[in-house]
Write an enzyme that holds these catalytic residues in place. Structure first.
Site, PDB file in Angstrom:
ATOM      1  N   THR A   1       0.838  -1.224  -0.125  1.00  0.00           N
ATOM      2  CA  THR A   1       0.050   0.250  -0.346  1.00  0.00           C
ATOM      3  C   THR A   1       0.519   1.196  -0.122  1.00  0.00           C
ATOM      4  O   THR A   1       1.984   1.750   0.368  1.00  0.00           O
ATOM      5  CB  THR A   1      -0.406  -0.044   1.388  1.00  0.00           C
ATOM      6  OG1 THR A   1      -1.302   1.129   1.615  1.00  0.00           O
ATOM      7  CG2 THR A   1       0.116  -0.160   2.339  1.00  0.00           C
TER       8      THR A   1
ATOM      9  N   CYS B   1      -1.980   5.084  -5.241  1.00  0.00           N
ATOM     10  CA  CYS B   1      -2.604   3.644  -4.515  1.00  0.00           C
ATOM     11  C   CYS B   1      -2.758   2.908  -5.135  1.00  0.00           C
ATOM     12  O   CYS B   1      -3.194   3.091  -6.242  1.00  0.00           O
ATOM     13  CB  CYS B   1      -4.300   4.392  -4.650  1.00  0.00           C
ATOM     14  SG  CYS B   1      -5.358   3.777  -3.908  1.00  0.00           S
TER      15      CYS B   1
END
Length: 235
Positions: free
Chosen positions: A83, A197
């Site tokens: 992430t 992202c």
């Protein structure tokens, strides 16, 4: 071959992409029946997201540090946090373990340098676009000028990530919104766009625009494979 430690679940949608990418790249490089040596802990994203929403980054750091310790105990040689946003608590994670962490911004910045990119647009969660932990690393380590969307477009991008992509929804209207924001950043001087992202690559790809896109999930997975195979010679 070194063992990759994968800290996932944020969201599991993108973590599944990491697993597929890492193993596909291992197969591409080694052929045959080769696959990655990998251990993974996948956290409950609801707990992490709740920490994000209330700004409790200390608690989020503790939860992820505990997961990282499990990964190290399972035999990983280095850690990949699957992430972008949660690299904001990297100091807490690194302090809890002795194995190195392969930073997603470093994998991205290295690739941008290869392509002589000096100005890049950044799309991601509001946390990644607004907080300094990501942009500052790109600016200071790689000499990049990082552009972000307008405040309203940041809200739109953030909403799509959490309400759609993290639950497996790919909506064409949202895709068009992202492409519009990308075009606007390009007009402002961004030579390329960082998909900052790890879910964004589920919605848009290089096929959708002529503006260079840099998918952080792919670049991070590729860097992990390169590190895992550094010095490896098949017996």
């Amino acid at each position: 071959m070194r063992t990759i430690g994968l800290l996932g679940g944020m969201s599991w949608e993108s973590t599944a992409s990491y697993y597929r990418l890492i193993n596909s790249l291992i197969k591409e490089k080694l052929g045959g029946l080769h696959s990655a040596r990998l251990v993974m802990v996948s956290v409950d994203f609801a707990s992490i997201a709740a920490c994000q929403q209330r700004g409790d980054w200390d608690e989020a750091g503790k939860l992820l540090a505990q997961a990282a310790q499990q990964i190290e105990a399972a035999g990983a040689d280095f850690l990949v946090i699957a992430t972008n946003t949660m690299h904001c608590v990297l100091p807490a994670i690194q302090q809890a373990i002795s194995i190195p962490v392969l930073h997603i911004a470093d994998a991205t910045g290295t690739e941008l340098q290869k392509h002589n990119i000096t100005s890049a647009g950044l799309l991601g969660t509001a946390f990644t676009m607004q907080q300094p932990f990501y942009k500052k690393r790109l600016e200071q380590t790689f000499g990049l000028s990082v552009l972000v969307p307008t405040e309203e477009d940041q809200k739109r991008v953030h909403r799509v990530i959490f309400e759609e992509l993290c639950v497996g929804k790919c909506v064409d209207e949202s895709k068009q919104t992202f492409l519009r924001v990308i075009e606007q950043l390009h007009r402002q001087g961004a030579q390329g766009i960082i998909l900052g992202c790890t879910e964004i690559g589920l919605l848009i790809s290089q096929h959708d625009t002529a503006i260079p896109l840099y998918d952080t999930a792919y670049l991070h997975a590729e860097a992990a494979v390169n590190l895992a195979l550094a010095g490896f010679a098949e017996a």
